[in-house]
Design an enzyme around this catalytic site. Sequence first.
Site, PDB file in Angstrom:
ATOM      1  N   CYS A   1       0.815  -1.213   0.000  1.00  0.00           N
ATOM      2  CA  CYS A   1       0.000   0.000   0.000  1.00  0.00           C
ATOM      3  C   CYS A   1       0.851   1.267   0.000  1.00  0.00           C
ATOM      4  O   CYS A   1       0.463   2.285  -0.599  1.00  0.00           O
ATOM      5  CB  CYS A   1      -0.946  -0.006   1.198  1.00  0.00           C
ATOM      6  SG  CYS A   1      -0.122  -0.126   2.797  1.00  0.00           S
TER       7      CYS A   1
ATOM      8  N   ASP B   1      -8.128   5.783  -1.989  1.00  0.00           N
ATOM      9  CA  ASP B   1      -7.309   4.616  -1.639  1.00  0.00           C
ATOM     10  C   ASP B   1      -6.828   3.939  -2.913  1.00  0.00           C
ATOM     11  O   ASP B   1      -7.549   3.132  -3.511  1.00  0.00           O
ATOM     12  CB  ASP B   1      -8.114   3.631  -0.786  1.00  0.00           C
ATOM     13  CG  ASP B   1      -7.220   2.586  -0.131  1.00  0.00           C
ATOM     14  OD1 ASP B   1      -6.052   2.459  -0.544  1.00  0.00           O
ATOM     15  OD2 ASP B   1      -7.687   1.908   0.799  1.00  0.00           O
TER      16      ASP B   1
ATOM     17  N   HIS C   1      -2.115   0.493   7.149  1.00  0.00           N
ATOM     18  CA  HIS C   1      -2.460   0.825   5.764  1.00  0.00           C
ATOM     19  C   HIS C   1      -2.051   2.264   5.466  1.00  0.00           C
ATOM     20  O   HIS C   1      -1.884   3.085   6.384  1.00  0.00           O
ATOM     21  CB  HIS C   1      -3.973   0.658   5.565  1.00  0.00           C
ATOM     22  CG  HIS C   1      -4.405   0.641   4.135  1.00  0.00           C
ATOM     23  ND1 HIS C   1      -3.859  -0.195   3.195  1.00  0.00           N
ATOM     24  CD2 HIS C   1      -5.348   1.377   3.470  1.00  0.00           C
ATOM     25  CE1 HIS C   1      -4.442   0.017   2.031  1.00  0.00           C
ATOM     26  NE2 HIS C   1      -5.352   0.964   2.175  1.00  0.00           N
TER      27      HIS C   1
END
Length: 664
Positions: free
Chosen positions: A417, A477, A461
Amino acid sequence: MALRLTRDKSDTLLLLAAALMVLAPHFAHLPLWISALACATLLWRAAITWLGKRMPPTWLLVPIAVAAMAGVYRSYHTLLGREVGVAMLVLLLAFKLLEMHARRDLFVVTFLSFFVLLTNFLYSQSMPTALWTVLALLMLLTAQQSFQYTGLVPPLARRLRTTFKVGALAAPLALLLFVAFPRIQGPLWGLPGDANSARSGLSDSMAPGTLSSLAQSDDIAFRVRFAGAVPAQQQLYWRSIVLGDYDGRTWTRVPRKRGLQRLEVAIHARGAPVRYETTMEPSNTRWLALLELAAPNLSVPGFRLRDSDEMEQFTTEPVTHRVRYDAAAYLDYTLQAGESPQRMTHWLELPAGFNPRTLALAQQLRAAAPADAPVQQLSNTILTRFRTQDYSYTLEPPLTGANAVDDFLFTTRAGFCEHYAGAYVVLMRAMGVPARVVTGYQGGERNPVDGYLTVRQSDAHAWAEIWSQQTGWQRVDPTAAVAPERVERNLARALPRPAPFGLAPLLDLQNNPDSWLAQLRFAYAALNNSWNQWVLDYNPDRQRSFLEELSGMFGHWRMALGAVLVAVLLAVLRWQRARRPADALEALYAAFCKQQLRHGYGRAPSEGPRSYAARLRTMPASTEKHAAMEQFLHLYGMLKYGAGGTESRSASLATLTTLLPLCR
């Protein structure tokens, strides 16, 4: 033929087993050589006991002890401190077992074992540790009880039952002291393990590999209990740190210049807030993870809080123990809409001389879009590229060079991520859109047993925020474009870990929330959470609240608890007096009378031993049984009424014990 040990041997081996149970938990944190030396010493003592050899001489033990202390100093470079003290206590207990020459030494070993047993709580206060401590304590009490007998020793099973009864009698008093005794602030035994060596949570910087290494950990970051319905998984973004400065490889927080005036941050929240309670595990960091967007007036007991213009919340001191606090969040909000673009220029900065191919791609994408294209359209072009081209999501991305974003976008095309969020922000800034990286946690696993949501370090994250004057800051995201399972479910579904030794079916069962293995895991997690909430976190505030509730129910709590304690003690004493005779002599006589009652010859309350013996002579039985009963009652009468012979009382009791089976 079964091997029958002498009393001394069996009692010593029982004490060695109890000592091993006391020492075993320390082997997890002690140096290997200390654990091996302690085990070797216990084996040496067991061999001496089993073979009936003599104890080692002092001239042999002293050099071994001195060498062991020198080894402790070499391992820890000091002779002071908790770690060193526990190591020396472990060695002292092991060596003392080789120096038991008198009855006094047995009790020294026993009481030293009690003390070493308590030191386990300096390292762990978990539920398995407490259970193991209780078992070791019962074993120690059984061994101590074995040394108390001067005559015939009951079987081990009976001694264990006696120990359990003693523990059952002590449990109510221990529970009462735990509930009512004044608490001190913080854990009773201090933080398990060193605070500085505790597993850290999120860092205030991000480079390739930062979050992927943290995501390998299944340690719990925090638990959450919502007051109402749990939000959807896609809404569970736990905001922690905002990163805006980029040097070509590492993202860091934007430093606040001393004396710079705080911005007036415009926030427009819609709808009712989502309220929840967070139990945060020790992280050794100052950053809080809060559901976006956190409501104001947050309070964390025992800590002073600070916040930033970027909606971060952090404590002034690192969180080194478990804390619990209430919070609220608005899931529908607008942040800094209508802000002057000039005040957003620092969210456009990029380092010179890095990632030329990425900058060229951004110019190409910007030129292909209309001049008045909204920010969301520019964002979608990047997300479409991630979604449609051969990018992959992995915990083990290839290494990148000095131009990390270039290598990721055009060469490796594989990342975690932090790679996707960092590359996305660089592209958006290169297209003239203010953007920043946000790190925190996403998702969590809801336990259907107790309703708590567990967020682990593996849920760490990184995502992005982009700004426009019309909509303000918006969350984007980029990882969801490549691995939507990561956001919709969890990391385990997006990146299932390989199962070693052919255990893939068990891993599938564990990840399936409807399987029996998952239900068992949920039940244990709920039990462990209750242990944390009601035992380890029973702090002065919770004690005061609990006792106030009791006070409202029963009046003044001290008087009520005192009355309960007195009533319990009186009931126990009365039960004990009614249940068992005053001493061993009366116990044997009661057993004899119970025997004869089965044959219809129970003793009348007015009968003494002599008149009872006369009546038993009419019982149809063998000559041997009549003789045994006659001798039993005659010896009992002499001991009872002070007409004993030359034999000692213990020898007479042993004789009665031998006669009792013959009287059946």
